[in-house]
Structure formats: structure tokens, C-alpha cells
Design a protein around this motif. Structure first.
Motif, short mmCIF file in Angstrom:
data_model
loop_
_atom_site.label_atom_id
_atom_site.label_comp_id
_atom_site.label_asym_id
_atom_site.label_seq_id
_atom_site.Cartn_x
_atom_site.Cartn_y
_atom_site.Cartn_z
N THR A 51 0.85 -1.17 0.00
CA THR A 51 0.00 0.00 0.00
C THR A 51 0.89 1.23 0.00
O THR A 51 2.08 1.15 0.30
CB THR A 51 -0.94 0.01 1.22
N GLY A 52 0.33 2.38 -0.37
CA GLY A 52 1.13 3.59 -0.46
C GLY A 52 1.87 3.71 -1.76
O GLY A 52 2.78 4.53 -1.91
N VAL A 53 1.50 2.88 -2.74
CA VAL A 53 2.15 2.91 -4.06
C VAL A 53 1.18 3.49 -5.08
O VAL A 53 1.33 4.59 -5.58
CB VAL A 53 2.62 1.52 -4.50
N GLY A 54 0.16 2.73 -5.43
CA GLY A 54 -0.83 3.17 -6.41
C GLY A 54 -1.89 2.10 -6.56
O GLY A 54 -1.86 1.07 -5.87
N ARG A 55 -2.81 2.32 -7.47
CA ARG A 55 -3.87 1.35 -7.71
C ARG A 55 -3.37 0.29 -8.67
O ARG A 55 -2.52 0.53 -9.51
CB ARG A 55 -5.10 2.04 -8.30
N GLY A 56 -3.95 -0.90 -8.55
CA GLY A 56 -3.58 -1.97 -9.46
C GLY A 56 -3.64 -3.32 -8.77
O GLY A 56 -3.54 -3.41 -7.55
N GLY A 95 9.10 -6.95 -14.77
CA GLY A 95 10.46 -7.45 -14.94
C GLY A 95 11.44 -6.71 -14.06
O GLY A 95 11.06 -6.03 -13.11
N GLY A 96 12.72 -6.80 -14.39
CA GLY A 96 13.75 -6.08 -13.65
C GLY A 96 14.16 -6.78 -12.37
O GLY A 96 13.72 -7.89 -12.06
N SER A 97 15.02 -6.11 -11.62
CA SER A 97 15.55 -6.68 -10.39
C SER A 97 14.96 -6.01 -9.15
O SER A 97 14.45 -4.89 -9.22
CB SER A 97 17.08 -6.52 -10.36
N VAL A 98 15.06 -6.71 -8.02
CA VAL A 98 14.58 -6.15 -6.77
C VAL A 98 15.37 -4.89 -6.41
O VAL A 98 14.82 -3.91 -5.90
CB VAL A 98 14.68 -7.19 -5.64
N ALA A 99 16.67 -4.90 -6.68
CA ALA A 99 17.51 -3.74 -6.38
C ALA A 99 17.02 -2.50 -7.13
O ALA A 99 16.94 -1.40 -6.57
CB ALA A 99 18.96 -4.03 -6.74
N SER A 100 16.65 -2.66 -8.40
CA SER A 100 16.13 -1.55 -9.19
C SER A 100 14.76 -1.12 -8.66
O SER A 100 14.45 0.07 -8.60
CB SER A 100 16.01 -1.95 -10.67
N LEU A 101 13.95 -2.10 -8.27
CA LEU A 101 12.63 -1.79 -7.72
C LEU A 101 12.74 -0.94 -6.46
O LEU A 101 11.99 0.03 -6.29
CB LEU A 101 11.89 -3.10 -7.40
N VAL A 102 13.68 -1.27 -5.60
CA VAL A 102 13.87 -0.52 -4.36
C VAL A 102 14.21 0.93 -4.68
O VAL A 102 13.72 1.87 -4.03
CB VAL A 102 14.98 -1.16 -3.51
N LYS A 103 15.03 1.16 -5.69
CA LYS A 103 15.41 2.53 -6.06
C LYS A 103 14.19 3.31 -6.57
O LYS A 103 14.01 4.48 -6.23
CB LYS A 103 16.50 2.49 -7.13
N VAL A 104 13.37 2.65 -7.38
CA VAL A 104 12.19 3.33 -7.92
C VAL A 104 11.17 3.62 -6.82
O VAL A 104 10.58 4.70 -6.76
CB VAL A 104 11.55 2.48 -9.05
N LEU A 105 10.96 2.66 -5.92
CA LEU A 105 10.03 2.87 -4.82
C LEU A 105 10.48 4.02 -3.91
O LEU A 105 9.66 4.78 -3.41
CB LEU A 105 9.88 1.59 -3.99
N ALA A 106 11.78 4.14 -3.71
CA ALA A 106 12.31 5.20 -2.86
C ALA A 106 11.97 6.58 -3.41
O ALA A 106 11.80 7.55 -2.66
CB ALA A 106 13.82 5.05 -2.70
N VAL A 107 11.85 6.67 -4.73
CA VAL A 107 11.54 7.95 -5.38
C VAL A 107 10.04 8.12 -5.58
O VAL A 107 9.47 9.16 -5.25
CB VAL A 107 12.27 8.04 -6.74
N LEU A 108 9.38 7.09 -6.10
CA LEU A 108 7.96 7.19 -6.42
C LEU A 108 7.05 7.05 -5.20
O LEU A 108 6.04 7.73 -5.09
CB LEU A 108 7.58 6.10 -7.44
N ALA A 109 7.40 6.12 -4.32
CA ALA A 109 6.51 5.81 -3.19
C ALA A 109 7.33 5.58 -1.93
O ALA A 109 7.43 4.45 -1.43
CB ALA A 109 5.67 4.59 -3.52
N ASN A 111 6.69 6.07 1.04
CA ASN A 111 5.91 5.61 2.18
C ASN A 111 5.28 4.23 1.94
O ASN A 111 4.37 3.82 2.68
CB ASN A 111 4.80 6.62 2.51
N ALA A 112 5.74 3.54 0.91
CA ALA A 112 5.19 2.22 0.62
C ALA A 112 5.44 1.27 1.78
O ALA A 112 6.48 1.32 2.44
CB ALA A 112 5.85 1.66 -0.65
N ARG A 113 4.46 0.42 2.04
CA ARG A 113 4.57 -0.53 3.13
C ARG A 113 3.64 -1.70 2.85
O ARG A 113 2.85 -1.67 1.91
CB ARG A 113 4.17 0.13 4.46
N ARG A 114 3.73 -2.70 3.69
CA ARG A 114 2.86 -3.84 3.53
C ARG A 114 1.44 -3.48 3.93
O ARG A 114 1.21 -2.85 4.97
CB ARG A 114 3.34 -5.01 4.41
#
Length: 287
Positions: A51-56, A95-109, A111-114
């Protein structure tokens, strides 16, 4: 994810078996290393949503929605994260890697959390064993009469009064979310804390023809995409009137504090007619 896996009572090997990877892959994933595709598969198996990311309905869709709401282009996200446009686009496709995902989440979301899972408790003091409730014999009598003898109980418990020709028991190392089902009729009264995973498994095993008929007893929850996209169109759903008295591990009867429905796959019109004569409630019309 490690905490959720442990809370679900799963070992790394058990989770690996569920999503078709080796144990080392799960170990690396819990350390932040691996592919987003594997991460999404593990999240689905654990009923883990962000949650804290977006809809989908998936993490990749949530990322795309979040970027869209910010009115950022792929190039803008790439510049802010130090990743390439291709990598960001790949993440939005799952696709992509978890490491890249973490970087994108840090910028886009940031406050993302479970997302806290929806939980229905039977009463104060019962949280630790909220899944240890068993279908009462009188309820099962209607099931046997309407749909026939049960060939398989894929999420059985030695304390359950359900009569089945074959039972998959966790206490004996079995896992109905991994092992193939077979037979004429499978009766599924799953752990309610993980009911969506069991409904998906039931649908999958029925669709490939491993079982002819499936009858599931679950809480009435209609918020998932799976319910709206699949079950409402392909399953026959009976909304039960009143509350069912389940059996506790101590042998006591307790009414459910929530409404229940019987979700069936592969039943005949005659079977459904018989059940409607026996049980209080009504069948939903298919869409």
C-alpha cells in the motif's frame, strides 16, 4: 517478506515449492536480491500486498499508476533514480531486479509498506489460532446430500469431522497449495487468513481437470480482482443466510462473526437445486 512467511508457518523450502523455485532463490530474495517476477510470485503466494504505491492488481500495475498520478515520464523517473528508461519500463511490466525496484520505490513511493491483511477474528484471545476452526457435521451432511461423497480434502486437519476419501494434512508434511488434487469432488474449508490463495488453487486444479467438482466454504469477500474477473463468471456462489457454528479446537461450537458463502466449480443445476432446498440462502446469478 521474511516476517510474513514465518507468520504463515512456511519454511523457505515450502514457499520455494509453491512458486516453483529453489530454496536458495527465496533466501536471496529475502536478502533483497532477485528478480521482480519472483518477488511478485512470492507476494501472491503469501497474500502480501503493498500500500502507499498506487492502484492496481499487481505491484507492476501499482508502479505504473503511481508514476502516472505524479505525471512523470519514464525518462524523469530514470533520471531521479539513476536507472535507464528501459529498466524503469521493465519494472512496470513485472520485470527487472529487486535492487532496481527498491530505487524506484524510494523515489515514487517512499511511504510504501505492507498492506495489513484483512482478518476476521472469532473472539478475543483467539487470534493465535484463528484458522483452527472446523466445518460442523450437520453442515457437511447437506454437502454430502447435495453434491455427493467427498473424494479430497486438500487442507485437512486431523481434528476435522469432514469425511473424505483422501486428505492432505499439513501435520504429515502435505501442502494442498503444491500437491496435485484429483477425484470427483474436493471440499475446501481453507485457512481464512489465506483464502484467496486457496480459491485460486481450487480454480486452477478444476480448470486443468484434476478434479471434476470443487465446493469451497469461505467468508464473503468480494473485493479481490480474482472474484470479479474469474469467480463471478465461472463459479456458482451460494450466499448463506445466518451464521454457521464452527467447531473450535476444544470441541466447542462458535458462530462465525462474519458472513459465509459456498463457492462451487463444476456443479450441476440439479446439485445446486438440491443444496438450495437444504440450506438457507440463495445462489447468485452469474454475470
Amino acid at each position: 517478506m521474511r516476517d510474513v512467511r514465518r507468520a504463515s508457518g512456511l519454511s523457505q523450502r515450502a514457499l520455494a515449492d509453491r512458486i516453483g523455485v529453489d530454496t536458495q532463490t527465496i533466501k536471496r530474495l529475502e536478502g533483497g536480491v532477485g528478480s521482480v517476477a519472483t518477488l511478485i510470485a512470492a507476494m501472491t503466494a503469501l497474500n502480501f500486498r503493498a500500500t502507499g504505491v498506487g492502484r492496481g492488481s499487481s505491484l507492476s500495475e501499482q508502479l505504473r499508476d503511481c508514476r502516472s498520478k505524479r505525471a512523470w515520464s519514464l525518462e524523469q523517473v530514470a533520471a531521479k533514480t539513476g536507472l535507464s528508461r528501459t529498466t524503469v519500463a521493465s519494472l512496470e511490466r513485472g520485470g527487472g531486479s529487486v535492487a532496481s525496484l527498491v530505487k524506484v520505490l524510494a523515489v515514487l513511493a517512499p511511504n510504501a509498506r505492507r498492506q495489513a491483511p484483512e482478518r476476521s477474528y472469532w473472539g478475543q484471545g483467539d487470534r493465535a489460532d484463528r484458522d483452527s476452526r472446523f466445518t460442523p457435521p450437520d453442515f457437511m451432511d447437506d454437502i454430502y446430500t447435495a453434491f455427493g461423497a467427498v473424494d479430497l480434502d486438500p487442507c485437512a486437519d486431523v481434528r476435522s469431522p469432514v469425511i473424505a476419501n483422501r486428505r492432505i494434512l499439513v501435520s504429515e508434511g502435505g501442502d494442498g497449495l503444491v500437491e496435485d488434487w484429483f477425484g470427483g469432488l474436493a471440499y475446501v474449508n481453507p485457512p481464512f487468513s489465506n483464502m484467496l490463495a486457496w480459491l485460486r488453487r481450487a480454480y486452477e486444479q478444476w480448470r486443468v481437470g484434476n478434479v471434476r467438482t470443487v465446493v469451497c466454504l469461505v467468508p464473503v469477500r468480494t473485493d479481490s480482482a480474482f472474484f470479479h474477473d474469474t469467480l463471478i463468471a465461472e463459479a456458482d456462489i451460494f450466499l448463506l443466510q445466518g451464521r454457521v457454528k464452527f467447531l473450535s479446537p476444544q470441541g466447542k461450537s462458535q458462530h462465525t462473526p462474519f458472513s459465509l458463502m459456498v463457492v462451487t466449480l463444476g456443479t450441476t443445476a440439479e446439485q445446486r437445486r438440491r443444496y438450495a432446498e437444504l440450506a438457507s440462502g440463495h445462489w447468485l446469478a452469474r454475470i
